[in-house]
Design a protein around this motif. Structure first.
Motif, PDB file in Angstrom:
ATOM      1  N   GLY A 170      -1.641 -17.112   1.788  1.00 51.83           N
ATOM      2  CA  GLY A 170      -2.580 -16.980   0.560  1.00 51.83           C
ATOM      3  C   GLY A 170      -3.857 -16.211   0.603  1.00 51.83           C
ATOM      4  O   GLY A 170      -4.383 -15.294  -0.229  1.00 51.83           O
ATOM      5  N   ASP A 171      -4.578 -16.479   1.742  1.00 46.97           N
ATOM      6  CA  ASP A 171      -5.568 -15.576   2.178  1.00 46.97           C
ATOM      7  C   ASP A 171      -5.522 -13.947   2.228  1.00 46.97           C
ATOM      8  O   ASP A 171      -5.904 -13.104   1.678  1.00 46.97           O
ATOM      9  CB  ASP A 171      -6.421 -15.907   3.364  1.00 46.97           C
ATOM     10  N   GLY A 172      -4.204 -13.681   2.787  1.00 45.61           N
ATOM     11  CA  GLY A 172      -3.907 -12.252   2.899  1.00 45.61           C
ATOM     12  C   GLY A 172      -3.533 -11.891   1.586  1.00 45.61           C
ATOM     13  O   GLY A 172      -3.887 -10.732   1.132  1.00 45.61           O
ATOM     14  N   ALA A 173      -2.997 -12.325   0.792  1.00 45.37           N
ATOM     15  CA  ALA A 173      -2.406 -11.857  -0.474  1.00 45.37           C
ATOM     16  C   ALA A 173      -3.844 -11.760  -1.450  1.00 45.37           C
ATOM     17  O   ALA A 173      -3.855 -10.578  -1.998  1.00 45.37           O
ATOM     18  CB  ALA A 173      -1.582 -12.774  -1.171  1.00 45.37           C
ATOM     19  N   ARG A 174      -4.748 -12.729  -1.393  1.00 46.35           N
ATOM     20  CA  ARG A 174      -6.036 -12.372  -1.927  1.00 46.35           C
ATOM     21  C   ARG A 174      -6.663 -11.216  -1.546  1.00 46.35           C
ATOM     22  O   ARG A 174      -7.067 -10.352  -2.136  1.00 46.35           O
ATOM     23  CB  ARG A 174      -6.767 -13.758  -1.891  1.00 46.35           C
ATOM     24  N   THR A 175      -6.534 -10.881  -0.086  1.00 46.44           N
ATOM     25  CA  THR A 175      -7.401  -9.937   0.443  1.00 46.44           C
ATOM     26  C   THR A 175      -6.642  -8.581   0.146  1.00 46.44           C
ATOM     27  O   THR A 175      -7.515  -7.681  -0.084  1.00 46.44           O
ATOM     28  CB  THR A 175      -7.360  -9.942   2.178  1.00 46.44           C
ATOM     29  N   ILE A 176      -5.436  -8.555   0.154  1.00 45.38           N
ATOM     30  CA  ILE A 176      -4.786  -7.338  -0.273  1.00 45.38           C
ATOM     31  C   ILE A 176      -4.941  -6.808  -1.735  1.00 45.38           C
ATOM     32  O   ILE A 176      -5.231  -5.947  -2.167  1.00 45.38           O
ATOM     33  CB  ILE A 176      -3.113  -7.472  -0.162  1.00 45.38           C
ATOM     34  N   ALA A 177      -4.987  -8.003  -2.630  1.00 48.10           N
ATOM     35  CA  ALA A 177      -5.450  -7.777  -3.996  1.00 48.10           C
ATOM     36  C   ALA A 177      -6.840  -7.243  -4.054  1.00 48.10           C
ATOM     37  O   ALA A 177      -7.094  -6.263  -4.993  1.00 48.10           O
ATOM     38  CB  ALA A 177      -5.123  -8.904  -4.802  1.00 48.10           C
ATOM     39  N   GLU A 178      -7.761  -7.560  -3.480  1.00 51.34           N
ATOM     40  CA  GLU A 178      -9.105  -7.123  -3.594  1.00 51.34           C
ATOM     41  C   GLU A 178      -9.214  -5.761  -2.953  1.00 51.34           C
ATOM     42  O   GLU A 178     -10.029  -4.998  -3.392  1.00 51.34           O
ATOM     43  CB  GLU A 178      -9.988  -8.064  -2.597  1.00 51.34           C
ATOM     44  N   LEU A 179      -8.516  -5.574  -1.983  1.00 43.34           N
ATOM     45  CA  LEU A 179      -8.723  -4.253  -1.126  1.00 43.34           C
ATOM     46  C   LEU A 179      -7.972  -3.165  -2.055  1.00 43.34           C
ATOM     47  O   LEU A 179      -8.440  -2.059  -2.482  1.00 43.34           O
ATOM     48  CB  LEU A 179      -7.831  -4.082   0.072  1.00 43.34           C
ATOM     49  N   LEU A 180      -6.718  -3.567  -2.784  1.00 39.51           N
ATOM     50  CA  LEU A 180      -6.207  -2.758  -3.952  1.00 39.51           C
ATOM     51  C   LEU A 180      -7.256  -2.442  -4.924  1.00 39.51           C
ATOM     52  O   LEU A 180      -7.132  -1.184  -5.481  1.00 39.51           O
ATOM     53  CB  LEU A 180      -4.971  -3.261  -4.275  1.00 39.51           C
ATOM     54  N   GLN A 181      -7.740  -3.377  -5.359  1.00 37.78           N
ATOM     55  CA  GLN A 181      -8.502  -3.359  -6.619  1.00 37.78           C
ATOM     56  C   GLN A 181      -9.855  -2.364  -6.355  1.00 37.78           C
ATOM     57  O   GLN A 181     -10.287  -1.366  -6.727  1.00 37.78           O
ATOM     58  CB  GLN A 181      -9.290  -4.560  -7.082  1.00 37.78           C
ATOM     59  N   ASP A 182     -10.455  -2.371  -4.947  1.00 37.11           N
ATOM     60  CA  ASP A 182     -11.448  -1.546  -4.461  1.00 37.11           C
ATOM     61  C   ASP A 182     -11.013  -0.105  -4.316  1.00 37.11           C
ATOM     62  O   ASP A 182     -11.655   0.858  -4.659  1.00 37.11           O
ATOM     63  CB  ASP A 182     -11.917  -2.140  -3.298  1.00 37.11           C
ATOM     64  N   MET A 183     -10.024  -0.036  -3.702  1.00 35.71           N
ATOM     65  CA  MET A 183      -9.157   1.253  -3.341  1.00 35.71           C
ATOM     66  C   MET A 183      -9.041   2.088  -4.821  1.00 35.71           C
ATOM     67  O   MET A 183      -9.176   3.118  -4.972  1.00 35.71           O
ATOM     68  CB  MET A 183      -8.206   1.310  -2.574  1.00 35.71           C
ATOM     69  N   ASN A 184      -8.567   1.106  -5.688  1.00 38.10           N
ATOM     70  CA  ASN A 184      -7.988   1.729  -7.006  1.00 38.10           C
ATOM     71  C   ASN A 184      -9.265   2.187  -7.746  1.00 38.10           C
ATOM     72  O   ASN A 184      -9.351   3.326  -8.336  1.00 38.10           O
ATOM     73  CB  ASN A 184      -7.314   1.045  -7.763  1.00 38.10           C
ATOM     74  N   ALA A 185     -10.440   1.592  -7.675  1.00 36.09           N
ATOM     75  CA  ALA A 185     -11.654   1.640  -8.287  1.00 36.09           C
ATOM     76  C   ALA A 185     -12.324   3.187  -7.739  1.00 36.09           C
ATOM     77  O   ALA A 185     -13.046   3.897  -8.456  1.00 36.09           O
ATOM     78  CB  ALA A 185     -12.798   0.733  -8.143  1.00 36.09           C
ATOM     79  N   LYS A 186     -11.974   3.460  -6.555  1.00 38.67           N
ATOM     80  CA  LYS A 186     -12.538   4.451  -5.790  1.00 38.67           C
ATOM     81  C   LYS A 186     -11.705   5.754  -5.937  1.00 38.67           C
ATOM     82  O   LYS A 186     -11.647   6.731  -5.278  1.00 38.67           O
ATOM     83  CB  LYS A 186     -12.749   4.248  -4.321  1.00 38.67           C
TER      84      LYS A 186
ATOM     85  N   LEU B 131       0.696  -1.302  -0.045  1.00 39.87           N
ATOM     86  CA  LEU B 131      -0.024   0.050   0.025  1.00 39.87           C
ATOM     87  C   LEU B 131       0.898   1.247   0.053  1.00 39.87           C
ATOM     88  O   LEU B 131       0.449   2.253  -0.723  1.00 39.87           O
ATOM     89  CB  LEU B 131      -1.111   0.031   1.112  1.00 39.87           C
ATOM     90  N   GLY B 132       1.957   1.231   0.633  1.00 38.23           N
ATOM     91  CA  GLY B 132       2.853   2.416   0.929  1.00 38.23           C
ATOM     92  C   GLY B 132       3.486   2.641  -0.449  1.00 38.23           C
ATOM     93  O   GLY B 132       3.785   3.774  -0.934  1.00 38.23           O
TER      94      GLY B 132
ATOM     95  N   GLN C 278      -5.417   1.779   7.497  1.00 34.55           N
ATOM     96  CA  GLN C 278      -6.443   1.307   8.652  1.00 34.55           C
ATOM     97  C   GLN C 278      -7.567   0.204   8.243  1.00 34.55           C
ATOM     98  O   GLN C 278      -7.634  -0.609   8.971  1.00 34.55           O
ATOM     99  CB  GLN C 278      -7.205   2.582   9.515  1.00 34.55           C
ATOM    100  N   ARG C 279      -7.960   0.645   7.234  1.00 37.16           N
ATOM    101  CA  ARG C 279      -9.056  -0.418   6.475  1.00 37.16           C
ATOM    102  C   ARG C 279      -8.225  -1.476   6.249  1.00 37.16           C
ATOM    103  O   ARG C 279      -8.797  -2.967   6.475  1.00 37.16           O
ATOM    104  CB  ARG C 279      -9.465   0.055   5.191  1.00 37.16           C
ATOM    105  N   MET C 280      -6.994  -1.684   5.678  1.00 34.28           N
ATOM    106  CA  MET C 280      -6.063  -2.860   5.392  1.00 34.28           C
ATOM    107  C   MET C 280      -6.030  -3.738   6.422  1.00 34.28           C
ATOM    108  O   MET C 280      -6.186  -4.682   6.550  1.00 34.28           O
ATOM    109  CB  MET C 280      -5.080  -2.305   4.474  1.00 34.28           C
ATOM    110  N   VAL C 281      -5.268  -3.188   7.461  1.00 33.91           N
ATOM    111  CA  VAL C 281      -5.227  -3.799   8.686  1.00 33.91           C
ATOM    112  C   VAL C 281      -6.276  -4.404   9.303  1.00 33.91           C
ATOM    113  O   VAL C 281      -6.389  -5.364   9.801  1.00 33.91           O
ATOM    114  CB  VAL C 281      -4.409  -2.868   9.832  1.00 33.91           C
ATOM    115  N   LYS C 282      -7.601  -3.651   9.562  1.00 34.97           N
ATOM    116  CA  LYS C 282      -8.686  -4.090  10.201  1.00 34.97           C
ATOM    117  C   LYS C 282      -9.191  -5.398   9.100  1.00 34.97           C
ATOM    118  O   LYS C 282      -9.588  -6.390   9.772  1.00 34.97           O
ATOM    119  CB  LYS C 282      -9.712  -3.265  10.171  1.00 34.97           C
ATOM    120  N   THR C 283      -9.157  -5.223   8.124  1.00 38.62           N
ATOM    121  CA  THR C 283      -9.685  -6.169   7.134  1.00 38.62           C
ATOM    122  C   THR C 283      -8.838  -7.609   7.157  1.00 38.62           C
ATOM    123  O   THR C 283      -9.357  -8.588   7.197  1.00 38.62           O
ATOM    124  CB  THR C 283      -9.901  -5.966   5.665  1.00 38.62           C
ATOM    125  N   LEU C 284      -7.596  -7.377   7.224  1.00 34.91           N
ATOM    126  CA  LEU C 284      -6.485  -8.300   7.157  1.00 34.91           C
ATOM    127  C   LEU C 284      -6.642  -9.167   8.499  1.00 34.91           C
ATOM    128  O   LEU C 284      -6.816 -10.458   8.441  1.00 34.91           O
ATOM    129  CB  LEU C 284      -5.234  -7.956   7.005  1.00 34.91           C
TER     130      LEU C 284
END
Length: 179
Positions: free
Chosen positions: A157-173, A87-88, A111-117
């Protein structure tokens, strides 16, 4: 001279987060493969994303070198540190002189990433999730060689998938890039 040109290219390059719905699974698979082959939760996730996004600065990978095993002390899980490092790289400030204003764009996404992960992988500290004190190298090696270690592989694996999903969502926004 070489360091200056590498720095300039990182500053001016725009990294594209794929909007492909299969991308999160691809990142999961790649990070799990790297962990199984090379160890280090943090570096496995970090390199998977860096490679995918075209970031080839090995010094960034090196910066994650002491983060596995909960910062070598059973503290914050490498999934979290890798996620925040990625993210950084995409939205972090690039000039200390920008002060608090320069940090503002990353605060809420981080903050969203830490909470979600934390919710997705079942915790935020290696000790709480594994029961292993990684400062005890014998206990750490016993864990690494046990079948229980697969839980960490799954978390990566779950973390990497979640990070990718969050990045896609943040990018869309429009929450990711500072360029």
């Amino acid at each position: 001279m070489k360091a200056a040109s590498a720095q300039t290219s990182m500053e001016t390059q725009r990294f594209v987060v794929p909007d492909d719905t299969l991308w999160p699974e691809k990142m999961k698979s790649r990070a799990m493969t790297y962990l199984k082959q090379y160890d280090s939760c943090t570096q496995s996730i970090l390199w998977a994303f860096m490679e995918e996004l075209g970031m080839e600065d090995r010094m960034v990978l090196r910066a994650g070198g002491a983060m596995h095993g909960g910062m070598m002390s059973s503290l914050t899980c490498g999934v979290h540190t890798a996620g925040l490092m990625v993210l950084g790289l995409l939205a972090g400030r690039d000039a200390l002189e920008s002060g608090l204003d320069g940090m503002m764009p990353i605060i809420l996404p981080a903050q969203r990433m830490v909470k979600t992960l934390t919710g997705r992988i079942g915790g935020h500290a290696c000790l709480e999730m594994t029961g292993v004190d990684f400062t005890d190298l014998e206990a750490a090696m016993t864990y690494r060689l046990s079948s229980d270690h697969q839980r960490c592989v799954d978390r990566v694996g779950d973390g990497a998938r979640t990070i990718a999903e969050l990045l896609q969502d943040m990018n869309a926004k429009g929450e990711l890039f500072r360029f």
